[in-house]
Design a protein around this motif. Structure first.
Motif, PDB file in Angstrom:
ATOM      1  N   ILE A  86       0.894  -1.006  -0.002  1.00  0.00           N
ATOM      2  CA  ILE A  86       0.058  -0.006  -0.027  1.00  0.00           C
ATOM      3  C   ILE A  86       1.113   1.075  -0.126  1.00  0.00           C
ATOM      4  O   ILE A  86       1.537   1.472   0.812  1.00  0.00           O
ATOM      5  CB  ILE A  86      -0.967  -0.166   1.131  1.00  0.00           C
ATOM      6  N   ARG A  87       0.704   2.008  -1.057  1.00  0.00           N
ATOM      7  CA  ARG A  87       1.850   2.966  -1.326  1.00  0.00           C
ATOM      8  C   ARG A  87       1.275   4.536  -0.917  1.00  0.00           C
ATOM      9  O   ARG A  87       0.129   4.538  -1.810  1.00  0.00           O
ATOM     10  CB  ARG A  87       2.473   2.812  -2.733  1.00  0.00           C
ATOM     11  N   PHE A  88       1.567   5.223  -0.113  1.00  0.00           N
ATOM     12  CA  PHE A  88       1.235   6.619   0.296  1.00  0.00           C
ATOM     13  C   PHE A  88       2.259   7.685  -0.551  1.00  0.00           C
ATOM     14  O   PHE A  88       3.300   7.509  -0.291  1.00  0.00           O
ATOM     15  CB  PHE A  88       1.328   6.912   1.646  1.00  0.00           C
ATOM     16  N   THR A  89       1.468   8.551  -1.308  1.00  0.00           N
ATOM     17  CA  THR A  89       2.453   9.582  -1.754  1.00  0.00           C
ATOM     18  C   THR A  89       1.899  10.896  -0.899  1.00  0.00           C
ATOM     19  O   THR A  89       0.498  11.168  -0.861  1.00  0.00           O
ATOM     20  CB  THR A  89       2.193   9.914  -3.302  1.00  0.00           C
ATOM     21  N   THR A  90       2.698  11.380  -0.409  1.00  0.00           N
ATOM     22  CA  THR A  90       2.435  12.705   0.425  1.00  0.00           C
ATOM     23  C   THR A  90       3.334  13.886   0.099  1.00  0.00           C
ATOM     24  O   THR A  90       4.112  13.759  -0.899  1.00  0.00           O
ATOM     25  CB  THR A  90       2.812  12.348   2.000  1.00  0.00           C
ATOM     26  N   GLY A 127      -1.337  14.854   4.799  1.00  0.00           N
ATOM     27  CA  GLY A 127      -0.886  15.728   3.657  1.00  0.00           C
ATOM     28  C   GLY A 127      -0.840  14.418   2.486  1.00  0.00           C
ATOM     29  O   GLY A 127      -0.216  14.707   1.566  1.00  0.00           O
ATOM     30  N   THR A 128      -1.563  13.358   2.588  1.00  0.00           N
ATOM     31  CA  THR A 128      -1.757  12.209   1.408  1.00  0.00           C
ATOM     32  C   THR A 128      -2.286  12.982   0.293  1.00  0.00           C
ATOM     33  O   THR A 128      -3.162  13.430   0.533  1.00  0.00           O
ATOM     34  CB  THR A 128      -2.322  11.024   1.945  1.00  0.00           C
ATOM     35  N   SER A 129      -1.684  12.774  -0.647  1.00  0.00           N
ATOM     36  CA  SER A 129      -2.299  13.177  -2.196  1.00  0.00           C
ATOM     37  C   SER A 129      -2.779  11.965  -3.058  1.00  0.00           C
ATOM     38  O   SER A 129      -3.606  11.998  -3.875  1.00  0.00           O
ATOM     39  CB  SER A 129      -1.122  14.087  -2.797  1.00  0.00           C
ATOM     40  N   LYS A 130      -2.125  10.656  -2.606  1.00  0.00           N
ATOM     41  CA  LYS A 130      -2.457   9.698  -3.429  1.00  0.00           C
ATOM     42  C   LYS A 130      -2.060   8.283  -2.447  1.00  0.00           C
ATOM     43  O   LYS A 130      -1.069   8.237  -1.942  1.00  0.00           O
ATOM     44  CB  LYS A 130      -1.753   9.459  -4.779  1.00  0.00           C
TER      45      LYS A 130
END
Length: 160
Positions: A86-90, A127-130
């Motif tokens: 599960i990858r988070f882009t912040t 601040g997660t964007s994706k």
């Protein structure tokens, strides 16, 4: 008389402080339930992703904190991958959680991926964007608007 005036001012400041404190506590209100297996109170918050069939939940029972992805429409009947990413882009970069279990059976139509999380990982989620769920047959990508990020931050405040 002077002491009476000071006591009134202190009491008024105390009431104002309680009002401000209760507003911030109300913002981070958690849902609660008692676990049937451990009989402990679980604090949790749900974050809708697409509709009511796809959502995240963050929960806390004592010191244990869990991140869970729920999907009632995924086509996998049984998921036996060793690890699911599960990858988070912040705002501060990218990081991943890895789940080692998934739950799905014929009487529970929701597919779930769960991972324990640390307070540091929860802080990184702000601040997660994706978010990307990388499954064996597909990749689910969810983008977060500022409004949906506010909901995620409310869930994070619930378990931090």
């Amino acid at each position: 008389m002077k002491d009476y005036y000071h006591m009134k001012v202190i009491a008024l400041l105390g009431v104002i402080g309680l009002v401000f404190a209760s507003q911030s506590v109300c913002y981070a209100q958690c849902l609660t339930k008692v676990s049937r297996s451990t009989n402990k109170t679980e604090y949790y918050q749900v974050v809708q992703l697409v509709d009511k069939k796809e959502y995240l939940s963050l929960s806390r029972t004592g010191e244990e904190k869990i991140f869970t992805y729920h999907n009632e429409e995924v086509e996998l009947i049984f998921h036996v991958q060793m690890f699911t990413e599960i990858r988070f882009t912040t705002k501060s970069g990218t990081f991943s959680l890895f789940t080692t279990t998934s739950d799905r059976n014929f009487w529970n139509k929701s597919f779930m991926l769960s991972s324990p999380v640390t307070p540091q990982e929860l802080e990184k989620m702000k601040g997660t964007s994706k978010i990307e769920i990388i499954l064996p047959e597909e990749r689910k990508i969810y983008t977060f608007s500022p409004k949906s990020n506010q909901i995620l931050n409310k869930a994070l405040a619930c378990v931090l």
